[in-house]
Structure formats: C-alpha cells, structure tokens
Design an enzyme around this catalytic site. Structure first.
Site, PDB file in Angstrom:
ATOM      1  N   SER A  52      -2.136   4.629 -13.705  1.00 23.67           N
ATOM      2  CA  SER A  52      -3.451   4.934 -15.046  1.00 23.67           C
ATOM      3  C   SER A  52      -3.527   3.231 -15.746  1.00 23.67           C
ATOM      4  O   SER A  52      -4.466   2.990 -16.181  1.00 23.67           O
ATOM      5  CB  SER A  52      -2.844   4.825 -16.898  1.00 23.67           C
ATOM      6  OG  SER A  52      -3.165   6.652 -16.996  1.00 23.67           O
ATOM      7  N   THR A  53      -2.864   1.835 -14.819  1.00 26.34           N
ATOM      8  CA  THR A  53      -3.580   1.218 -15.016  1.00 26.34           C
ATOM      9  C   THR A  53      -5.265   0.565 -13.776  1.00 26.34           C
ATOM     10  O   THR A  53      -4.733  -0.356 -14.129  1.00 26.34           O
ATOM     11  CB  THR A  53      -1.989  -0.435 -14.634  1.00 26.34           C
ATOM     12  OG1 THR A  53      -1.444  -0.083 -13.293  1.00 26.34           O
ATOM     13  CG2 THR A  53      -0.908   0.163 -15.003  1.00 26.34           C
ATOM     14  N   GLY A  54      -5.414   1.346 -13.432  1.00 29.70           N
ATOM     15  CA  GLY A  54      -6.749   1.003 -13.012  1.00 29.70           C
ATOM     16  C   GLY A  54      -7.451   1.875 -13.226  1.00 29.70           C
ATOM     17  O   GLY A  54      -7.905   1.487 -14.475  1.00 29.70           O
ATOM     18  N   GLY A  93      -9.578   4.740  -6.224  1.00 33.05           N
ATOM     19  CA  GLY A  93      -8.365   3.769  -6.301  1.00 33.05           C
ATOM     20  C   GLY A  93      -6.793   4.898  -5.576  1.00 33.05           C
ATOM     21  O   GLY A  93      -7.107   4.780  -3.898  1.00 33.05           O
ATOM     22  N   VAL A  94      -5.959   4.780  -5.908  1.00 37.86           N
ATOM     23  CA  VAL A  94      -5.292   5.152  -4.858  1.00 37.86           C
ATOM     24  C   VAL A  94      -4.855   6.683  -4.655  1.00 37.86           C
ATOM     25  O   VAL A  94      -4.903   7.374  -3.656  1.00 37.86           O
ATOM     26  CB  VAL A  94      -3.516   4.881  -5.660  1.00 37.86           C
ATOM     27  CG1 VAL A  94      -3.494   5.659  -6.780  1.00 37.86           C
ATOM     28  CG2 VAL A  94      -2.663   4.755  -4.913  1.00 37.86           C
ATOM     29  N   ASP A  95      -5.918   7.906  -5.467  1.00 40.62           N
ATOM     30  CA  ASP A  95      -6.008   9.081  -5.090  1.00 40.62           C
ATOM     31  C   ASP A  95      -6.653   8.835  -4.083  1.00 40.62           C
ATOM     32  O   ASP A  95      -6.296   9.957  -2.705  1.00 40.62           O
ATOM     33  CB  ASP A  95      -6.763   9.642  -6.556  1.00 40.62           C
ATOM     34  CG  ASP A  95      -6.467  11.245  -6.458  1.00 40.62           C
ATOM     35  OD1 ASP A  95      -5.956  11.638  -5.352  1.00 40.62           O
ATOM     36  OD2 ASP A  95      -7.054  11.514  -7.316  1.00 40.62           O
ATOM     37  N   ASN A 128      -6.691  12.720 -11.053  1.00 32.83           N
ATOM     38  CA  ASN A 128      -6.883  13.562 -11.597  1.00 32.83           C
ATOM     39  C   ASN A 128      -6.681  15.057 -12.167  1.00 32.83           C
ATOM     40  O   ASN A 128      -6.048  15.788 -11.191  1.00 32.83           O
ATOM     41  CB  ASN A 128      -8.774  12.831 -12.058  1.00 32.83           C
ATOM     42  CG  ASN A 128      -9.306  13.552 -10.846  1.00 32.83           C
ATOM     43  OD1 ASN A 128      -9.158  14.642 -10.809  1.00 32.83           O
ATOM     44  ND2 ASN A 128      -9.895  11.847  -9.976  1.00 32.83           N
ATOM     45  N   ASP A 150       0.562  -1.182   0.111  1.00 32.20           N
ATOM     46  CA  ASP A 150      -0.254  -0.359   0.106  1.00 32.20           C
ATOM     47  C   ASP A 150       1.475   1.475  -0.047  1.00 32.20           C
ATOM     48  O   ASP A 150       1.501   1.289   1.407  1.00 32.20           O
ATOM     49  CB  ASP A 150      -0.971   0.267   1.326  1.00 32.20           C
ATOM     50  CG  ASP A 150      -1.639   0.795   1.867  1.00 32.20           C
ATOM     51  OD1 ASP A 150      -1.390   2.183   0.535  1.00 32.20           O
ATOM     52  OD2 ASP A 150      -2.795   1.227   2.360  1.00 32.20           O
ATOM     53  N   ILE A 151       1.004   2.173  -1.277  1.00 25.78           N
ATOM     54  CA  ILE A 151       1.778   2.731  -1.819  1.00 25.78           C
ATOM     55  C   ILE A 151       1.578   4.435  -0.085  1.00 25.78           C
ATOM     56  O   ILE A 151       3.065   4.843   0.770  1.00 25.78           O
ATOM     57  CB  ILE A 151       1.696   4.199  -2.240  1.00 25.78           C
ATOM     58  CG1 ILE A 151       3.343   4.701  -2.791  1.00 25.78           C
ATOM     59  CG2 ILE A 151       0.049   4.514  -2.436  1.00 25.78           C
ATOM     60  CD1 ILE A 151       2.831   5.181  -4.644  1.00 25.78           C
TER      61      ILE A 151
HETATM   62  P1  ADP Z   1      -5.287   5.249 -12.782  1.00 26.47           P
HETATM   63  O1  ADP Z   1      -6.408   6.264 -12.864  1.00 26.47           O
HETATM   64  O2  ADP Z   1      -4.477   6.257 -13.250  1.00 26.47           O
HETATM   65  O3  ADP Z   1      -6.115   4.555 -13.280  1.00 26.47           O
HETATM   66  P2  ADP Z   1      -5.688   4.305  -9.881  1.00 26.47           P
HETATM   67  O4  ADP Z   1      -6.322   4.378  -8.615  1.00 26.47           O
HETATM   68  O5  ADP Z   1      -7.534   3.921 -10.702  1.00 26.47           O
HETATM   69  O6  ADP Z   1      -5.281   5.324 -11.056  1.00 26.47           O
HETATM   70  O7  ADP Z   1      -5.191   2.251 -10.233  1.00 26.47           O
HETATM   71  C1  ADP Z   1      -3.917   2.745 -10.355  1.00 26.47           C
HETATM   72  C2  ADP Z   1      -3.044   1.534  -9.966  1.00 26.47           C
HETATM   73  O8  ADP Z   1      -2.898   1.870  -8.254  1.00 26.47           O
HETATM   74  C3  ADP Z   1      -3.745  -0.206  -9.898  1.00 26.47           C
HETATM   75  O9  ADP Z   1      -3.391  -0.783 -10.338  1.00 26.47           O
HETATM   76  C4  ADP Z   1      -4.337  -0.211  -8.041  1.00 26.47           C
HETATM   77  O10 ADP Z   1      -4.718  -1.409  -7.687  1.00 26.47           O
HETATM   78  C5  ADP Z   1      -3.131   0.849  -7.814  1.00 26.47           C
HETATM   79  N1  ADP Z   1      -3.866   1.067  -6.036  1.00 26.47           N
HETATM   80  C6  ADP Z   1      -4.761   1.583  -5.920  1.00 26.47           C
HETATM   81  N2  ADP Z   1      -4.978   1.605  -4.056  1.00 26.47           N
HETATM   82  C7  ADP Z   1      -3.940   1.657  -3.965  1.00 26.47           C
HETATM   83  C8  ADP Z   1      -2.271   1.962  -2.819  1.00 26.47           C
HETATM   84  N3  ADP Z   1      -3.320   2.184  -1.344  1.00 26.47           N
HETATM   85  N4  ADP Z   1      -1.078   1.794  -2.937  1.00 26.47           N
HETATM   86  C9  ADP Z   1      -0.831   1.589  -3.879  1.00 26.47           C
HETATM   87  N5  ADP Z   1      -1.491   1.046  -5.228  1.00 26.47           N
HETATM   88  C10 ADP Z   1      -2.746   1.036  -5.419  1.00 26.47           C
END
Ligand code: ADP
Length: 181
Positions: free
Chosen positions: A127-129, A38-40, A30, A16-17
């Site tokens: 970008s992969t989510g 997601g990660v944001d 975004n 988890d980042i």
């Molecule tokens: P994007 O809109 O750029 O595609 P997302 O957040 O939807 O971004 O996904 C980007 C990546 O981040 C995906 O592989 C997702 O599984 C991953 N992700 C989501 N939450 C976390 C986290 N807490 N730590 C690391 N990676 C995460």
C-alpha cells in the site's frame, strides 16, 4: 537487520522481491488480480503467464479480491514456488479503516502460508506505492501485525520484508528497532 521473533527469523532487506528464493513472495495486487504497475507488474513480468492464468481462474470462481484478503497461486517462472496475492487499502486519510485493512492483508498472507505448510515468505511494503499509505504508519502496522502473528504461530522459519529502496528500508528499520529493541 534481523530479529528473532520466537522461532522465526524476521529480516529487513533492500532489494527486488521477484528475485527472492523464499517458498512464497507476496504481491501487493489490486482487486482485479489482473496485474498492474509497481510490484504487481514486476511479479507478473518475472513470473510469466502462468500466474495470470491462475488469477483468472480464481476471479472466475470467487470474483474480485476485496482489500484485506489473500489468495495463493503458482510462482510460475519465479524462484519462489508460490505467489500470495493480497490487496492493501487505498489511503483516504486514515479514517476509513485503513490500518485494520492493512493489518488484515498481512495476517491473511501469513495464515495462507501456514495453511500451505510454507516455511519462508517475503513481503513487499504493501500500500505504500500507488495506494498512497504514509510510509511510517504503514511500517508500524506491517511490522506490528507480523510480530504479533509470529509470537503466536511458530511454524514459519523465515519472514523477509524486501524493500525496494533505502527510504523504505530506513522507515521499516526505525520502526522495527522501536518495536523489538
Ligand atoms: P500499492 O498499490 O500496494 O501501493 P506498489 O507496487 O505501488 O503497491 O508499491 C508498493 C511498494 O512496492 C513500494 O514501496 C514500491 O517501491 C515497492 N516495489 C515496487 N517494485 C518492487 C519490487 N520489484 N520489489 C520490491 N518492492 C517493489
């Protein structure tokens, strides 16, 4: 997996980042910089309101952040002192400059880290989510761009890719082994 690229240690880890202790973590944001899924969403939840306040000021000054660019804010309550927010491309099939934009996003984050004298940086898989970029192609562009940068600029000590699950980690590991056997 770890590889030395010139003087920088490049590591791929599953996790988890938001829990990383590098000087900065990168947010796959975004253009609005107002948070999202997601990660944001995870970064804003873990870091608290100071990050969003910083983002609002930036948007008031310069407007929405175009894909391929990056800005730096406080890390709020995170262990990382800073968050570098970038916007990756939305995948539209690959013929709308997606690889160039994705490479630009990684490069701009690395440049900002160096300009701010940071020594360590963690990236998610941008970008992969929700943005739908095919994982294997994204891994190639991400790792290729980071490796090219680190071969030229030796000021970062540690760059981590913090990958959320084993599928993403495997994709990046296969590409890294190919690029840096
Ligand atoms: P994007 O809109 O750029 O595609 P997302 O957040 O939807 O971004 O996904 C980007 C990546 O981040 C995906 O592989 C997702 O599984 C991953 N992700 C989501 N939450 C976390 C986290 N807490 N730590 C690391 N990676 C995460």
């Amino acid at each position: 997996m770890e590889k030395m690229i010139n003087k920088t240690r490049l590591s791929l880890i599953q996790g988890d980042i938001t829990r990383q202790e590098t000087d900065a973590i990168v947010n796959a944001a975004n253009s609005s910089l107002m948070g999202g899924g997601g990660v944001d969403g995870a970064i804003h939840r873990a870091g608290g309101p100071a990050i969003l306040e910083n983002c609002k000021k930036i948007v008031a000054q310069r407007g929405p952040l175009p894909a391929g660019q990056a800005v730096i804010t406080t890390g709020g309550n995170l262990k990382a002192r800073h968050v570098i927010h970038t916007v990756g491309p939305i995948w539209h099939g690959g013929k709308r400059g997606e690889p160039e934009t994705l490479a630009g996003a990684y490069r701009e984050c690395l440049k900002l880290a160096v300009e701010n004298s940071l020594k360590s940086l963690s990236f998610p898989s941008i970008s992969t989510g929700a943005y739908g970029y095919p994982l294997d192609q994204a891994a190639r562009t991400a790792l290729g761009t980071v490796i090219d940068f680190l071969k030229e600029d030796t000021s970062l000590e540690e760059v981590h890719f913090v990958l959320f699950n084993s599928q993403v980690l495997d994709a990046y590991s296969n590409v890294l082994e190919e690029l840096q056997p």
